[in-house]
Design a protein around this motif. Sequence first.
Motif, short mmCIF file in Angstrom:
data_model
loop_
_atom_site.label_atom_id
_atom_site.label_comp_id
_atom_site.label_asym_id
_atom_site.label_seq_id
_atom_site.Cartn_x
_atom_site.Cartn_y
_atom_site.Cartn_z
N GLU A 113 48.40 49.28 39.36
CA GLU A 113 48.73 48.46 40.52
C GLU A 113 47.49 48.18 41.38
O GLU A 113 47.30 47.07 41.87
CB GLU A 113 49.80 49.15 41.37
CG GLU A 113 51.15 49.19 40.69
CD GLU A 113 52.15 50.08 41.41
OE1 GLU A 113 53.35 49.81 41.25
OE2 GLU A 113 51.74 51.02 42.11
N LEU A 114 46.63 49.17 41.55
CA LEU A 114 45.40 48.97 42.30
C LEU A 114 44.47 47.98 41.59
O LEU A 114 43.82 47.15 42.24
CB LEU A 114 44.69 50.30 42.52
CG LEU A 114 45.38 51.27 43.49
CD1 LEU A 114 44.67 52.61 43.50
CD2 LEU A 114 45.46 50.68 44.87
N ASP A 115 44.41 48.04 40.26
CA ASP A 115 43.61 47.08 39.50
C ASP A 115 44.15 45.67 39.66
O ASP A 115 43.39 44.70 39.77
CB ASP A 115 43.57 47.46 38.02
CG ASP A 115 42.76 48.73 37.77
OD1 ASP A 115 41.93 49.09 38.64
OD2 ASP A 115 42.95 49.34 36.70
N ALA A 116 45.48 45.53 39.67
CA ALA A 116 46.09 44.21 39.85
C ALA A 116 45.78 43.66 41.24
O ALA A 116 45.48 42.47 41.39
CB ALA A 116 47.60 44.30 39.62
N ILE A 117 45.82 44.52 42.25
CA ILE A 117 45.49 44.08 43.61
C ILE A 117 44.03 43.66 43.68
O ILE A 117 43.70 42.64 44.29
CB ILE A 117 45.79 45.21 44.62
CG1 ILE A 117 47.30 45.43 44.72
CG2 ILE A 117 45.21 44.88 45.99
CD1 ILE A 117 47.68 46.67 45.48
N GLU A 118 43.15 44.43 43.06
CA GLU A 118 41.73 44.09 43.06
C GLU A 118 41.47 42.76 42.36
O GLU A 118 40.63 41.97 42.79
CB GLU A 118 40.93 45.20 42.39
CG GLU A 118 39.44 45.03 42.51
CD GLU A 118 38.68 46.23 41.99
OE1 GLU A 118 37.52 46.03 41.60
OE2 GLU A 118 39.23 47.33 41.99
N LEU A 119 42.21 42.50 41.30
CA LEU A 119 42.08 41.23 40.58
C LEU A 119 42.54 40.06 41.45
O LEU A 119 41.95 38.98 41.40
CB LEU A 119 42.90 41.27 39.28
CG LEU A 119 42.83 40.05 38.39
CD1 LEU A 119 41.42 39.88 37.83
CD2 LEU A 119 43.83 40.19 37.26
N GLU A 120 43.56 40.27 42.26
CA GLU A 120 44.11 39.21 43.11
C GLU A 120 43.39 39.08 44.45
O GLU A 120 43.61 38.12 45.17
CB GLU A 120 45.59 39.48 43.38
CG GLU A 120 46.46 39.37 42.16
CD GLU A 120 47.91 39.70 42.46
OE1 GLU A 120 48.27 39.88 43.64
OE2 GLU A 120 48.69 39.80 41.51
#
Length: 85
Positions: A24-31
């Motif tokens: 989830e943190l990786d997805a937030i960083e990507l967005e």
Amino acid sequence: MNHIVTVQDAVTAFADFIEPTDAELDAIELEMPAILADVDLLDAQIITLDRTPTELDVRRIRRARRRLLAALANQATDVHRGGAA
């Protein structure tokens, strides 16, 4: 007589599970670039809510839209490639 008790123990018992996962943190960083570009666009639009937009305001909104579209395009290509390089 009914006693009122707190449910603090029941709520905090699962506190470890409330934290976001690494995925989830990786997805937030990507967005994040798209989120920040969207905030810039909203800021530029909010400035013009109570007045007639000047040429500078129009350029600021246009730049913010282009940054948002570029961030969304980059995000889509990163997702299509399978993640950040």
